[in-house]
Design a protein around this motif. Sequence first.
Motif, PDB file in Angstrom:
ATOM      1  N   THR A   1      -4.429  -9.988   2.360  1.00  0.00           N
ATOM      2  CA  THR A   1      -3.533  -8.907   2.755  1.00  0.00           C
ATOM      3  C   THR A   1      -2.725  -9.337   3.974  1.00  0.00           C
ATOM      4  O   THR A   1      -3.104 -10.233   4.714  1.00  0.00           O
ATOM      5  CB  THR A   1      -4.304  -7.615   3.107  1.00  0.00           C
TER       6      THR A   1
ATOM      7  N   ILE B   1      -9.171  -3.095  -1.998  1.00  0.00           N
ATOM      8  CA  ILE B   1      -8.286  -3.674  -3.001  1.00  0.00           C
ATOM      9  C   ILE B   1      -9.122  -4.206  -4.156  1.00  0.00           C
ATOM     10  O   ILE B   1     -10.323  -4.447  -4.011  1.00  0.00           O
ATOM     11  CB  ILE B   1      -7.401  -4.800  -2.433  1.00  0.00           C
TER      12      ILE B   1
ATOM     13  N   PHE C   1      -4.146  -1.963  -4.693  1.00  0.00           N
ATOM     14  CA  PHE C   1      -4.829  -1.138  -3.706  1.00  0.00           C
ATOM     15  C   PHE C   1      -5.547   0.007  -4.412  1.00  0.00           C
ATOM     16  O   PHE C   1      -5.086   0.503  -5.453  1.00  0.00           O
ATOM     17  CB  PHE C   1      -3.827  -0.560  -2.712  1.00  0.00           C
TER      18      PHE C   1
ATOM     19  N   SER D   1       0.849  -1.191   0.000  1.00  0.00           N
ATOM     20  CA  SER D   1       0.000   0.000   0.000  1.00  0.00           C
ATOM     21  C   SER D   1       0.886   1.243   0.000  1.00  0.00           C
ATOM     22  O   SER D   1       2.074   1.187   0.339  1.00  0.00           O
ATOM     23  CB  SER D   1      -0.917   0.004   1.223  1.00  0.00           C
TER      24      SER D   1
END
Length: 362
Positions: A139, A171, A163, A122
């Motif tokens: 994740t 996402i 993301f 991210s």
Amino acid sequence: MSKLSPTFHSAIPVPSAVASLEIASSSSLYVCVGTDDGTVRVYDLSSSRATKGIKSLGDEVSSVACSYNASGVPTTVWAAAGRSALRFQLDTPKLILTVDDATCRLELGEDDEDVLNELRLSDNGKFMAFSTDSGTVGTVEVSTSRVSRMRAKHNSICATVKFVPDRPSEIVSGGYDSAILHFDFKQGSVLSRHDVSSAPAESGIALSPPFIQCSAMSPSGLYVAGTADGRIWLGGGGEKAPAASAGNKKKSRKWEGLRAEEGLWIQAANGPVVAIAFSGPNVIASTLLGTIIVFSVTRNDANALQAAQIWTAASQNVAKVNAMAVNAQRLVLGGYSKVGKGMIETWRFGDARGSDQSVVTE
């Protein structure tokens, strides 16, 4: 030709076939390269030499995800090798690292056949998203190594995950089941989806199924995916309007980039689109056999997406493309050469002085 059109710069032989690439979004000269022999190398493009290496990871390095310092030098790399994601610190004096130097190792695939396909960090570096051959999307909370897997999954290989910018828990993934799924990863739930239909057959020729093979997300929330049947889909429903034209429009509760009525299809090529990226206002795509295509993406007076091809060229040294990385100044392709050896090829944007067409040998 657009001033943003790439100009061929150099070709750099790599000891094994290139499977993955990443480059910092700035004007960084450093590219991180994962290869099919279980090795990661960091190349300095100013000298075309490897400056750091990680060896003997045991499986093809299908994806690399890096953190960078202010100079664009990678300081940390996550490498996807088989079912495992391994983290290494690169800002150390040691030039060659091994598995024993990993600061974290996570088994993210369900078994040895469930290999990882893509890792993405991210923007704030707090989370890493992953996709696997079994169709799983998940994740990792980087600080705690806590793994979360989405309750829904793809019915086939999940090739790509991204993301959503400015959405701290969203996402988007794409798979070989021709589905694009949009998740709230903190809840583990599906927020929206888009199912891709096959393109109409032309002249009786059947193209490949519309597998989703690659994707990219712009900073403004414009989504783009490339398919095995040579098409590109632009999802514009979640793109943020510029401040000058946004007016009093309120921010949507969730990203709406998969709304079919606000999307646009482009028939880009006759072969699979295997890599795709944004370069400013343009979309850059590469086919499996090394055709590079640049599209200008704009909106008309009715605010509908429109795209025009502004440039295309053939890779000069990569016969089969497995990966592409793009930043503000460079485009890097990676894969196999014509004789089956590893190769990365670099192009520059808007710099005719870079067209020396040099080939570097190790």
